[in-house]
Design a protein around this motif. Structure first.
Motif, PDB file in Angstrom:
ATOM      1  N   ALA A   1       0.707  -1.075   0.028  1.00 33.71           N
ATOM      2  CA  ALA A   1      -0.059   0.231  -0.042  1.00 33.71           C
ATOM      3  C   ALA A   1       0.810   1.305  -0.139  1.00 33.71           C
ATOM      4  N   ILE A   2       0.407   2.339  -0.933  1.00 30.10           N
ATOM      5  CA  ILE A   2       1.170   3.451  -0.854  1.00 30.10           C
ATOM      6  C   ILE A   2       0.803   4.283   0.639  1.00 30.10           C
ATOM      7  N   VAL A   3       1.681   4.760   1.143  1.00 29.81           N
ATOM      8  CA  VAL A   3       1.429   5.510   2.499  1.00 29.81           C
ATOM      9  C   VAL A   3       2.307   6.949   2.188  1.00 29.81           C
ATOM     10  N   LEU A   4       1.071   8.034   2.129  1.00 26.12           N
ATOM     11  CA  LEU A   4       1.765   9.611   2.286  1.00 26.12           C
ATOM     12  C   LEU A   4       1.774  10.043   3.499  1.00 26.12           C
ATOM     13  N   LYS A   5       2.750  10.923   3.995  1.00 24.11           N
ATOM     14  CA  LYS A   5       2.774  11.448   5.091  1.00 24.11           C
ATOM     15  C   LYS A   5       3.302  13.001   4.934  1.00 24.11           C
ATOM     16  N   PRO A   6       2.288  13.820   4.594  1.00 25.73           N
ATOM     17  CA  PRO A   6       2.950  15.299   4.071  1.00 25.73           C
ATOM     18  C   PRO A   6       3.483  15.780   5.413  1.00 25.73           C
ATOM     19  N   GLU A   7       4.597  16.559   5.200  1.00 29.56           N
ATOM     20  CA  GLU A   7       5.155  17.411   6.218  1.00 29.56           C
ATOM     21  C   GLU A   7       4.722  18.653   5.926  1.00 29.56           C
ATOM     22  N   VAL A   8       3.670  19.292   6.794  1.00 32.02           N
ATOM     23  CA  VAL A   8       3.248  20.689   6.582  1.00 32.02           C
ATOM     24  C   VAL A   8       3.781  21.564   7.895  1.00 32.02           C
ATOM     25  N   GLU A   9       4.483  22.328   7.318  1.00 26.84           N
ATOM     26  CA  GLU A   9       4.721  23.705   8.005  1.00 26.84           C
ATOM     27  C   GLU A   9       3.893  24.845   8.178  1.00 26.84           C
ATOM     28  N   ASN A  10       3.346  25.151   6.988  1.00 24.43           N
ATOM     29  CA  ASN A  10       2.341  26.030   6.802  1.00 24.43           C
ATOM     30  C   ASN A  10       1.891  25.940   5.396  1.00 24.43           C
ATOM     31  N   LYS A  11       0.649  26.733   5.145  1.00 19.68           N
ATOM     32  CA  LYS A  11       0.035  26.603   3.968  1.00 19.68           C
ATOM     33  C   LYS A  11      -0.111  28.010   3.146  1.00 19.68           C
ATOM     34  N   LYS A  12       1.003  28.917   3.413  1.00 17.43           N
ATOM     35  CA  LYS A  12       0.875  30.147   2.743  1.00 17.43           C
ATOM     36  C   LYS A  12       1.560  29.978   1.383  1.00 17.43           C
ATOM     37  N   LYS A  13       1.085  30.960   0.601  1.00 18.78           N
ATOM     38  CA  LYS A  13       1.650  31.226  -0.560  1.00 18.78           C
ATOM     39  C   LYS A  13       3.024  31.198  -0.689  1.00 18.78           C
ATOM     40  N   GLY A  14       3.647  30.212  -1.417  1.00 20.43           N
ATOM     41  CA  GLY A  14       4.882  30.262  -1.851  1.00 20.43           C
ATOM     42  C   GLY A  14       5.859  28.957  -1.001  1.00 20.43           C
ATOM     43  N   SER A  15       4.969  28.467  -0.023  1.00 22.24           N
ATOM     44  CA  SER A  15       5.683  27.677   1.039  1.00 22.24           C
ATOM     45  C   SER A  15       5.703  26.128   0.343  1.00 22.24           C
ATOM     46  N   LEU A  16       6.448  25.183   0.689  1.00 19.81           N
ATOM     47  CA  LEU A  16       6.763  24.039   0.317  1.00 19.81           C
ATOM     48  C   LEU A  16       6.373  23.114   1.293  1.00 19.81           C
ATOM     49  N   ILE A  17       5.780  21.894   0.384  1.00 19.27           N
ATOM     50  CA  ILE A  17       5.221  20.837   1.482  1.00 19.27           C
ATOM     51  C   ILE A  17       6.297  19.587   0.877  1.00 19.27           C
ATOM     52  N   TYR A  18       6.740  19.046   1.736  1.00 19.42           N
ATOM     53  CA  TYR A  18       7.481  17.827   1.493  1.00 19.42           C
ATOM     54  C   TYR A  18       6.382  16.575   1.753  1.00 19.42           C
ATOM     55  N   VAL A  19       6.523  15.734   0.593  1.00 17.66           N
ATOM     56  CA  VAL A  19       5.663  14.518   0.869  1.00 17.66           C
ATOM     57  C   VAL A  19       6.243  13.273   0.422  1.00 17.66           C
ATOM     58  N   PRO A  20       6.617  12.613   1.476  1.00 19.57           N
ATOM     59  CA  PRO A  20       7.291  11.290   1.528  1.00 19.57           C
ATOM     60  C   PRO A  20       6.370  10.408   1.045  1.00 19.57           C
ATOM     61  N   ILE A  21       6.836   9.454   0.084  1.00 26.51           N
ATOM     62  CA  ILE A  21       6.008   8.429  -0.714  1.00 26.51           C
ATOM     63  C   ILE A  21       6.737   7.006  -0.266  1.00 26.51           C
ATOM     64  N   ARG A  22       6.061   6.045   0.561  1.00 27.29           N
ATOM     65  CA  ARG A  22       6.512   4.835   0.979  1.00 27.29           C
ATOM     66  C   ARG A  22       5.419   3.574   0.411  1.00 27.29           C
ATOM     67  N   VAL A  23       6.000   2.294  -0.138  1.00 25.35           N
ATOM     68  CA  VAL A  23       5.188   1.285  -0.079  1.00 25.35           C
ATOM     69  C   VAL A  23       5.330   0.382   1.021  1.00 25.35           C
ATOM     70  N   GLU A  24       4.499   0.268   2.194  1.00 23.30           N
ATOM     71  CA  GLU A  24       4.414  -0.642   3.061  1.00 23.30           C
ATOM     72  C   GLU A  24       3.417  -1.766   2.948  1.00 23.30           C
ATOM     73  N   ASP A  25       3.806  -2.547   3.974  1.00 20.99           N
ATOM     74  CA  ASP A  25       2.825  -3.872   4.411  1.00 20.99           C
ATOM     75  C   ASP A  25       1.891  -3.246   5.368  1.00 20.99           C
ATOM     76  N   GLU A  26       0.865  -4.225   5.867  1.00 18.47           N
ATOM     77  CA  GLU A  26      -0.158  -3.828   6.845  1.00 18.47           C
ATOM     78  C   GLU A  26       0.338  -3.324   8.128  1.00 18.47           C
ATOM     79  N   ASP A  27       1.553  -3.860   8.586  1.00 18.33           N
ATOM     80  CA  ASP A  27       2.363  -3.681   9.939  1.00 18.33           C
ATOM     81  C   ASP A  27       3.489  -2.401   9.616  1.00 18.33           C
ATOM     82  N   GLY A  28       3.245  -1.871   8.515  1.00 14.73           N
ATOM     83  CA  GLY A  28       4.235  -0.358   8.237  1.00 14.73           C
ATOM     84  C   GLY A  28       5.701  -0.778   8.095  1.00 14.73           C
ATOM     85  N   ASN A  29       5.979  -2.144   7.457  1.00 12.63           N
ATOM     86  CA  ASN A  29       7.410  -2.617   7.009  1.00 12.63           C
ATOM     87  C   ASN A  29       7.388  -2.016   5.878  1.00 12.63           C
TER      88      ASN A  29
END
Length: 806
Positions: A705-733
């Motif tokens: 399963a694809i797991v997304l965990k966006p790192e949101v500092e703020n949502k103001k114009k011009g700010s960056l959001i890092y979005v790690p993408i990982r493929v995991e099993d049901e236990d998070g491995n």
């Protein structure tokens, strides 16, 4: 002067392609958008990214006469700045901030155009990824009156912190009028939004002159700045006539802290000894290229600090303002560095900064010090990295001149030079300085096959040199060729010379020593040496964060045996933290060595390459990863490393004890293990036999399963959001899969970068698809409208699409 960020409304194009101009928001690194070329002259140095010539322009309206100054925090390439077609300034060093006064050619009541020409076509100018063009912020300073406070002239110095903090505050007031002018100077100190001190004085400024302002202020019960308590203050200065509108203002952020250094007491911050747990870093930001952004720099500093470091060495150029700001805010000490070359080139790279050095070094050194002065994080300056001229009289004399140039501007910080002692000993005689005007620039392509033919032998030699260096650096000859330059320095920077620490206690008891560059995988041995000597103030490993260019020098490869790796390698592989911020086993190793992690950490060498010949790498003792997912490798035998601070280690596989080993002189042990799916468990024990920690790896289950965990500092114009993408099993491995494609779709924001930490890849970072590497990838998105809803969809060849909203 009043400052505003001036990044919006620029156009960009390649030179002679004006019809293709497009609107961009600065910073905009042009090199990261170039198509990589396997045979470009930059080759492995810049990650096979070529240079180019570029035009940046901006139109702006000026309604009435003003004093206007533009600051470029960093432009890489030979730079010319024009205003309304008249040349106003030039700059040659890509890491120096510089200021351009626009007054002389401003058109009042009309539209003006500023044009920046950047020529980075001459290649082979950098030993690492440089970027091209305007890759740091541009700022506009404006003053309405004829009297102003020039940029960077407001300086705050901590004189003492015994009971209260005694501060010296200095500034320059510039009067452009033909008559003298008397002004009220209001000086305020703010902390956490509260005004805590102010002082008002009357000052006469002579006509058509600049005069110095200086005063002292006392702060009761100050909140001091250090790595654990990065307290920051603001100094605000306004000038004008009482009862009238202010003529001008300036402000700066600073920290209250003192520095002291001696061989007897070491490095003292606020009177307390500090040992620098340092890492070297290059200036690029991975998938973003050389572009800077305060969120990206904060994220990088946070990752570095989490890995156990308390200090950064800028390698090998002046650090950007945003990275300094992040270090101020988060409590990280900084060694800022001027140059990688002086007047002589390294190798045959005649088109590096060396061709401009004699004319520009003093100006560029002064620019670095003025930029750094109010940053409490900066605790040391370096005048150069592995400068072989320091073995000879001219270079030694110049080192003294460079130190004095710095101390004329700043007496509060020590100065060092990071010397490769072994290489100084290898240089037999000083080479004649080339006549750069007679040299022909290199463009286009170069064939490196001839260089690669003996690459395997060269690689073996480079790695064998590690033991050779250890033996040679303790020789009397090395002492002779380095004591001249070290006599000119406040701190002696030793690159790869830990073995000299003991002997120089006797030979040079007055010397303050710093491990200015050391091998990352030896941090356990090196840190013991630092702690053993009061006059050794710290250790900076190579490197804390991976970077683009210097391709593959930290990689272990099973096909490419060269030292510098062929295309499609893109990154160096030296960082204990990957370009997307993921920790390698060596990052956990540093945590363990510095006492910040109690549990062990498992690093498993690739079972899919078990028994194969591989390229050597002196920067790592293992290329293992934290995974027990090696499908199709059942029965293969490979090494498993247990990184730990313990007396002995037990290793279990599926409940079966595989072995028990004592931890000897290193902070790890290794086992040879035949692969079987299941659970791998390491337990560590103290001298009393008590279990003090464990680490476990499990083979992932069938679910993906694809797991997304966006790192949101703020949502103001011009700010960056890092979005790690990982493929995991049901236990998070995490599934250890590489090469499978993922597709990313973003709504309500802009996808600015997508990729993985794979050291080699033919992908760029600007598409909407990429390949997984060790089960992971990363997307970076830019907010286009304050607090607007953002949607992210990610699909993969192996599993269902997933969608999330921010």
């Amino acid at each position: 002067m009043y400052k505003q960020v001036w990044n919006d409304g620029w156009t960009f194009c390649h030179e002679n392609e004006e019809s293709q101009a497009k609107m961009v928001t600065l910073p905009y690194d042009a090199m990261i958008h170039e198509k990589r070329q396997p045979k470009c002259i930059n080759s492995y140095n810049t990650g096979y990214y070529p240079g180019g010539a570029y035009l940046y322009s901006k139109r702006f309206w000026v309604a009435e006469a003003k004093h206007m100054v533009v600051e470029f925090e960093g432009v890489y390439g030979i730079t010319e700045v024009f205003l309304n077609k008249k040349k106003m300034a030039e700059n040659v060093y890509g890491y120096t901030n510089f200021f351009v006064c626009l007054d002389e050619n401003l058109a009042i009541g009309e539209e003006n155009e500023i044009l920046v020409k950047v020529d980075n076509r001459i290649e082979d100018v950098s030993r690492w990824y440089s970027g091209s063009g305007i890759y740091r912020d541009v700022n506009l300073y404006v003053s309405d009156g004829d009297i102003c406070i020039p940029p960077e002239s407001l300086r705050v110095t901590t004189l003492s912190v015994d009971e209260a903090a005694k501060l010296k505050i200095q500034a320059v007031l510039e009067n452009k009028m033909p008559a003298a002018y008397e002004v009220n100077v209001l000086m305020q100190i703010w902390h956490q939004g509260e005004l805590i001190k102010e002082k008002e004085e009357r000052l006469a400024v002579p006509s058509n002159m600049a005069c110095d302002y200086e005063t002292e202020m006392t702060i009761e019960n100050p909140c001091l700045w250090d790595e654990k308590n990065p307290n920051l203050y603001q100094a605000k200065m306004t000038i004008g006539q009482k009862g009238e509108a202010y003529k001008d203002a300036a402000q700066t952020t600073f920290g209250i802290r003192t520095l002291a250094w001696s061989a007897k007491e070491g490095l003292l911050v606020n009177g307390k000894e500090v040992k620098l747990r340092g890492g070297c870093v290059h200036h690029d930001n991975g998938m973003l290229g050389a572009n800077t952004n305060i969120q990206t720099e904060r994220r990088r500093v946070r990752k570095i600090k989490e890995a156990g470091f308390n200090a950064i060495r800028s390698a090998h150029n002046p650090m950007g303002k945003l990275l300094l700001q992040a270090c101020d805010e988060m409590g990280v000490y900084v060694m800022d560095e001027t140059f990688d070359v002086w007047y002589a080139p390294k190798g045959d790279n005649y088109f590096q900064y060396c061709r401009y050095f004699n004319e520009w070094w003093k100006k560029d050194t002064q620019a670095m010090v003025c930029k750094d002065y109010n940053h409490p994080s900066v605790i040391m300056y370096s005048i150069g990295n592995e400068i072989f001229e320091t073995a000879f009289d001219r270079g030694i004399h110049l080192a003294g001149q460079m130190r004095e140039t710095i101390r004329e501007l700043d007496e509060t910080r020590p100065v060092t030079c990071c010397v490769n002692l072994f290489m100084n000993g290898m240089i037999k005689e000083e080479a004649a300085e080339p006549d750069y005007s007679t040299l022909t620039p290199r463009y286009g392509e170069r064939d490196y096959e001839e260089e690669y033919t003996s690459s395997k032998e060269f690689n073996i030699m480079m790695n064998n040199m590690k033991s050779m260096v250890s033996k040679e650096v303790v020789s009397s000859h090395i002492d002779q060729v380095t004591k001249g330059v070290f006599s000119k320095m406040d701190v002696s920077g030793y690159n790869y010379a830990v073995e000299r620490y003991d002997i120089d206690q006797t030979l040079h008891p007055e010397r303050i020593i710093l491990g200015s560059e050391t091998v990352a995988c030896d941090v356990d041995k090196n840190w013991k040496a630092v702690l053993a000597h009061k006059n050794v103030i710290g250790d900076f490993i190579w490197t804390a964060y991976d970077h683009l260019g210097e391709c593959g020098i930290g990689a272990v490869d099973y096909e490419d045996m060269s030292y510098y790796k062929r295309y499609p390698y893109r990154t160096s592989g030296t960082g204990v933290i990957g370009i997307n911020g993921n920790f390698t086993p060596l990052a956990y190793f540093t945590q363990i060595v510095y006492g910040l992690r109690k549990d062990p950490y498992l690093a498993v060498e690739p079972y899919d390459h078990a028994g194969e010949e591989k390229s050597l790498c002196s920067l790592k003792f293992t290329n293992g990863i934290h995974s027990w997912d090696w499908k199709g490798c059942e029965g293969n035998v490979a090494k498993v490393f247990v990184l730990c601070d313990a007396k002995f280690v037990e290793l279990y596989l599926n409940g079966e004890l595989l072995g028990c080993k004592e931890v000897a002189d290193r902070a790890f042990v290794e086992f040879e293990v035949a692969y079987r799916a299941g659970k791998l468990l390491a337990k560590i024990f103290d001298e009393d036999g008590s279990c003090i920690g464990m680490d476990c790896l499990e083979t992932p289950g069938e679910e993906m399963a694809i797991v997304l965990k966006p790192e949101v500092e703020n949502k103001k114009k011009g700010s960056l959001i890092y979005v790690p993408i990982r493929v995991e099993d049901e236990d998070g491995n995490v599934h250890n899969i590489s090469g499978q494609k993922v597709w990313v779709e973003v709504s309500g924001a802009e996808l600015v970068a997508l990729g993985s930490e794979a050291l080699k890849s033919e992908e760029d970072f600007h598409g909407d698809e990429t390949c997984l590497y060790q089960g992971a990838a990363m997307a970076i998105i830019r907010v286009q409208k304050d607090d607007a809803p953002i949607g992210i969809k990610v699909s993969c060849e192996l599993c269902k699409m997933v969608e999330t909203r921010i």
